[in-house]
Design a protein around this motif. Structure first.
Motif, mmCIF file in Angstrom:
data_model
loop_
_atom_site.group_PDB
_atom_site.id
_atom_site.type_symbol
_atom_site.label_atom_id
_atom_site.label_comp_id
_atom_site.label_asym_id
_atom_site.label_seq_id
_atom_site.Cartn_x
_atom_site.Cartn_y
_atom_site.Cartn_z
ATOM 1 N N ALA A 122 5.941 -6.541 3.062
ATOM 2 C CA ALA A 122 6.708 -5.459 2.428
ATOM 3 C C ALA A 122 6.054 -4.109 2.709
ATOM 4 C CB ALA A 122 6.815 -5.697 0.927
ATOM 5 N N THR A 123 4.738 -4.080 2.739
ATOM 6 C CA THR A 123 4.024 -2.832 3.019
ATOM 7 C C THR A 123 4.324 -2.340 4.426
ATOM 8 O OG1 THR A 123 2.243 -3.543 1.558
ATOM 9 C CG2 THR A 123 1.745 -1.758 3.082
ATOM 10 N N GLU A 124 4.335 -3.241 5.390
ATOM 11 C CA GLU A 124 4.621 -2.850 6.767
ATOM 12 C C GLU A 124 6.052 -2.342 6.913
ATOM 13 O OE1 GLU A 124 1.646 -5.798 9.264
ATOM 14 O OE2 GLU A 124 3.620 -6.542 8.652
ATOM 15 N N VAL A 125 6.979 -2.971 6.230
ATOM 16 C CA VAL A 125 8.376 -2.520 6.290
ATOM 17 C C VAL A 125 8.506 -1.128 5.686
ATOM 18 C CG1 VAL A 125 10.713 -2.988 5.453
ATOM 19 C CG2 VAL A 125 9.314 -4.852 6.346
ATOM 20 N N VAL A 126 7.803 -0.883 4.578
ATOM 21 C CA VAL A 126 7.845 0.437 3.944
ATOM 22 C C VAL A 126 7.223 1.486 4.875
ATOM 23 C CG1 VAL A 126 6.899 1.816 2.038
ATOM 24 C CG2 VAL A 126 7.925 -0.414 1.581
#
Length: 114
Positions: free
Chosen positions: A51-55
């Motif tokens: 999720a962090t990478e997508v954000v």
């Protein structure tokens, strides 16, 4: 006679400088787009994106779009007719937006590669 010389001085001959500047802004926006695509590719190659990478990638896309907006504002200012006089200097907010977007892209790109 002095009036004729003043009128001739008022009409600017910009040469190719405005076109070179527009092309430089276009190249820079293209390189921003390539950086965003490469960052997304890096995230996809690491396996399942977190999720962090997508954000981070979403923020990169937003930063790239903001930089595109700053570039568009500058290119529009440079597109003034030759008879309108010299082109406007870059507005402070456009310069700040371009600088902030560049720093954002660098920071987020570095965070993705870590």
């Amino acid at each position: 006679m002095g009036g004729t010389e003043e009128r001739e001085a008022a009409v600017r001959d910009p040469g190719l400088q405005p076109e070179r500047t527009r092309m430089a802004w276009r190249r820079t926006t293209l390189s921003c787009a390539v950086a965003v695509v490469l960052a997304w590719r890096q995230v996809l190659l690491t396996g399942e994106p977190t999720a962090t990478e997508v954000v981070l990638v979403a923020l990169l896309v937003l930063g790239g779009l903001a930089f595109l907006t700053a570039a568009h504002l500058r290119m529009r200012a440079l597109a003034a007719p030759v008879t309108a006089g010299p082109p406007q200097t870059m507005r402070t907010r456009t310069a700040l937006l371009a600088t902030a977007c560049t720093l954002l892209l660098v920071g987020l790109g570095a965070a993705i590669t870590l």
